[in-house]
Design a protein around this motif. Structure first.
Motif, mmCIF file in Angstrom:
data_model
loop_
_atom_site.group_PDB
_atom_site.id
_atom_site.type_symbol
_atom_site.label_atom_id
_atom_site.label_comp_id
_atom_site.label_asym_id
_atom_site.label_seq_id
_atom_site.Cartn_x
_atom_site.Cartn_y
_atom_site.Cartn_z
ATOM 1 N N LYS A 1 0.832 -1.208 0.000
ATOM 2 C CA LYS A 1 0.000 0.000 0.000
ATOM 3 C C LYS A 1 0.863 1.253 0.000
ATOM 4 C CE LYS A 1 -3.539 2.335 2.800
ATOM 5 N NZ LYS A 1 -4.407 2.206 4.007
ATOM 6 N N GLN A 2 1.897 1.268 0.838
ATOM 7 C CA GLN A 2 2.787 2.428 0.930
ATOM 8 C C GLN A 2 3.483 2.696 -0.397
ATOM 9 O OE1 GLN A 2 5.895 1.907 3.828
ATOM 10 N NE2 GLN A 2 6.752 3.954 3.547
ATOM 11 N N VAL A 3 3.913 1.617 -1.068
ATOM 12 C CA VAL A 3 4.607 1.778 -2.351
ATOM 13 C C VAL A 3 3.644 2.258 -3.425
ATOM 14 C CG1 VAL A 3 5.867 0.573 -4.174
ATOM 15 C CG2 VAL A 3 6.375 0.096 -1.775
ATOM 16 N N LEU A 4 2.436 1.707 -3.473
ATOM 17 C CA LEU A 4 1.439 2.164 -4.445
ATOM 18 C C LEU A 4 1.159 3.656 -4.280
ATOM 19 C CD1 LEU A 4 -1.153 -0.763 -4.318
ATOM 20 C CD2 LEU A 4 0.264 -0.146 -6.276
ATOM 21 N N PHE A 5 0.995 4.090 -3.034
ATOM 22 C CA PHE A 5 0.725 5.500 -2.766
ATOM 23 C C PHE A 5 1.899 6.383 -3.199
ATOM 24 C CE2 PHE A 5 -2.576 4.939 0.892
ATOM 25 C CZ PHE A 5 -3.475 4.438 -0.032
ATOM 26 N N LYS A 6 3.115 5.904 -2.929
ATOM 27 C CA LYS A 6 4.282 6.712 -3.275
ATOM 28 C C LYS A 6 4.433 6.839 -4.787
ATOM 29 C CE LYS A 6 9.127 7.513 -2.126
ATOM 30 N NZ LYS A 6 10.261 7.151 -1.249
ATOM 31 N N LEU A 7 4.202 5.751 -5.504
ATOM 32 C CA LEU A 7 4.280 5.806 -6.960
ATOM 33 C C LEU A 7 3.202 6.730 -7.526
ATOM 34 C CD1 LEU A 7 4.951 2.030 -7.770
ATOM 35 C CD2 LEU A 7 6.603 3.904 -7.820
ATOM 36 N N LYS A 8 2.018 6.677 -6.944
ATOM 37 C CA LYS A 8 0.935 7.582 -7.390
ATOM 38 C C LYS A 8 1.312 9.024 -7.121
ATOM 39 C CE LYS A 8 -3.383 7.606 -9.076
ATOM 40 N NZ LYS A 8 -3.537 9.029 -9.407
ATOM 41 N N ASP A 9 1.955 9.271 -5.983
ATOM 42 C CA ASP A 9 2.365 10.625 -5.633
ATOM 43 C C ASP A 9 3.420 11.176 -6.580
ATOM 44 O OD1 ASP A 9 0.620 10.724 -3.505
ATOM 45 O OD2 ASP A 9 2.120 10.238 -1.980
ATOM 46 N N PHE A 10 4.154 10.291 -7.259
ATOM 47 C CA PHE A 10 5.120 10.759 -8.260
ATOM 48 C C PHE A 10 4.411 11.377 -9.461
ATOM 49 C CE2 PHE A 10 8.449 7.630 -6.591
ATOM 50 C CZ PHE A 10 9.258 8.639 -6.082
ATOM 51 N N GLY A 11 3.106 11.148 -9.581
ATOM 52 C CA GLY A 11 2.342 11.806 -10.636
ATOM 53 C C GLY A 11 1.564 10.909 -11.573
ATOM 54 N N VAL A 12 1.585 9.590 -11.356
ATOM 55 C CA VAL A 12 0.829 8.690 -12.229
ATOM 56 C C VAL A 12 -0.640 9.112 -12.218
ATOM 57 C CG1 VAL A 12 0.112 6.320 -12.665
ATOM 58 C CG2 VAL A 12 2.421 6.793 -11.820
ATOM 59 N N GLN A 13 -1.215 9.293 -13.409
ATOM 60 C CA GLN A 13 -2.519 9.950 -13.493
ATOM 61 C C GLN A 13 -3.714 9.008 -13.369
ATOM 62 O OE1 GLN A 13 -2.287 12.501 -17.001
ATOM 63 N NE2 GLN A 13 -0.213 13.055 -16.399
ATOM 64 N N ASP A 14 -3.555 7.737 -13.733
ATOM 65 C CA ASP A 14 -4.695 6.823 -13.667
ATOM 66 C C ASP A 14 -4.408 5.620 -12.760
ATOM 67 O OD1 ASP A 14 -6.663 8.113 -15.461
ATOM 68 O OD2 ASP A 14 -5.154 7.802 -16.998
ATOM 69 N N TRP A 15 -3.678 4.636 -13.252
ATOM 70 C CA TRP A 15 -3.510 3.392 -12.508
ATOM 71 C C TRP A 15 -2.047 3.120 -12.190
ATOM 72 C CZ3 TRP A 15 -6.643 -0.233 -16.291
ATOM 73 C CH2 TRP A 15 -8.005 0.131 -16.258
ATOM 74 N N VAL A 16 -1.816 2.691 -10.964
ATOM 75 C CA VAL A 16 -0.536 2.105 -10.566
ATOM 76 C C VAL A 16 -0.800 0.640 -10.248
ATOM 77 C CG1 VAL A 16 1.398 2.127 -8.948
ATOM 78 C CG2 VAL A 16 0.289 4.277 -9.592
ATOM 79 N N VAL A 17 -0.064 -0.265 -10.876
ATOM 80 C CA VAL A 17 -0.265 -1.692 -10.657
ATOM 81 C C VAL A 17 1.082 -2.365 -10.403
ATOM 82 C CG1 VAL A 17 -1.112 -3.864 -11.629
ATOM 83 C CG2 VAL A 17 -2.303 -1.721 -12.129
ATOM 84 N N ILE A 18 1.125 -3.167 -9.360
ATOM 85 C CA ILE A 18 2.315 -3.969 -9.040
ATOM 86 C C ILE A 18 1.925 -5.434 -9.172
ATOM 87 C CG2 ILE A 18 4.012 -4.587 -7.272
ATOM 88 C CD1 ILE A 18 3.503 -1.824 -5.998
#
Length: 338
Positions: A225-242
């Protein structure tokens, strides 16, 4: 003409060499079989998408060498009527990868020759001539020219993605799994101009600076969860998927999703080469069809599973209706890890 999906960047010939067990340094092992196949994101994802939907327009964009490997790739991709090759250019030497498939644990190790992939840059094709709603570019950390710094956007890759978005094209990226410390400097600039970030747990952890496996190789699911949030905070506009062998995790800015992998009999798994690209193909198709993130992850999970039924990257991938059936018919891994 209906707009489709464009896949740009890394292409290669895979030489899949099957061994009983990976040797220690200075030891010898016997190669049991050798198989040559298409490889790299451009080949794998283009064919994967072409097989998922024969009506989908797929534009393959890469540099090919005017050599035996280059013509092998071109001929193989030409067999699919919905893959467009107008953006392919011949120059330099075709990249190739020795894929060492370990029968003892089903893992694979890669030895790659970059060839002309180091020359692939923002001028290798014309964005305005694409007939695509989505542009996927792969792989960050393997395309040297696009990994170069840019004074305005951070990297040349980020600049390319921004130009695509300005033309109304949604963007997607992938990263190569590499044992170095370049992730935190080179990847984040591109995420600012990315709609869909689809990467594995190693790449996600290295980019975020957070380990997602312990020393024993166990997935540290509590950190996802923490990593998904951090990647989204980098600016990903729609989906972050691991995506991981255990399952995949996604975040769309409002809701977290997790989808466990399918339980497959060990005897049915012939190889793991290209499973990540197969997953990506399924997810991109879901995005293209405007499915929800959760439904797209389910299709991607089935696509990845289907790829395991064959030694190469693409032979096992099924059509969209078959993937739905596959997902619904197989048991899932224990969800307690999520």
């Amino acid at each position: 003409m209906t707009k489709g999906i464009a896949i740009a960047g890394t292409i290669a010939v895979d030489e899949i060499k099957v061994i009983d067990q990976y040797p220690q340094k200075s030891e010898l092992t016997t190669i049991k079989s050798v198989q040559k196949s298409i490889g790299g994101a451009v080949s794998n994802c283009s064919v994967g998408l072409a097989k998922i939907d024969e009506s989908l327009v797929v534009e393959a964009i890469a540099l090919l060498g005017d050599d035996e490997r280059g013509h092998f790739l071109y001929d193989r991709l030409s067999k699919y009527k919905n893959i467009r090759l107008e953006h392919m250019k011949f120059t330099g030497e075709t990249p190739f990868t020795d894929v060492i498939q370990d029968l003892s644990d089903k893992t694979r190790t890669f030895f790659t020759f970059k060839g002309n992939s180091t020359l692939f840059n923002e001028h290798s094709f014309e964005l305005t001539k694409l007939n695509a709603r989505i542009l996927h570019v792969a792989y960050i950390l393997l395309l040297d020219a696009l990994d170069q710094q840019d004074s305005e956007y951070g990297t040349k890759m980020a600049k390319l993605l921004k130009k695509a978005q300005d033309l109304g094209i949604k963007t997607s990226i992938d990263i190569v799994s590499e044992n170095n410390n370049r992730y935190e400097n080179i990847v984040p600039p591109s995420l600012k101009y990315t709609n869909y970030c689809v990467i594995n747990e190693y790449e996600a952890g290295k980019t975020a600076g957070i380990e997602l496996r312990d020393k024993g190789g166990n997935l540290l699911a509590s950190r996802i969860k923490q990593v998904l949030f951090k990647l989204k905070d980098f600016g990903v506009q729609d989906w972050v998927v691991i995506h991981t062998p255990e399952g995949s995790f996604g975040y769309d800015g409002s809701t977290l999703h997790s989808v466990p992998s399918l339980k497959l009999e060990k005897e049915s798994i012939k190889g793991t080469v290209g499973a990540g690209d197969a997953y990506l193909s399924g997810l991109l198709y879901g995005a293209y069809k405007e499915l929800s993130l959760l439904d797209s992850m389910k299709i991607a999970t089935a696509a990845a599973a289907s790829s395991l039924f064959e030694e190469d990257s693409t032979s096992g991938i099924k059509s969209f209706p078959e993937l739905i059936t596959l997902y619904n018919s197989y048991p899932k891994r224990d969800e307690t890890f999520i």
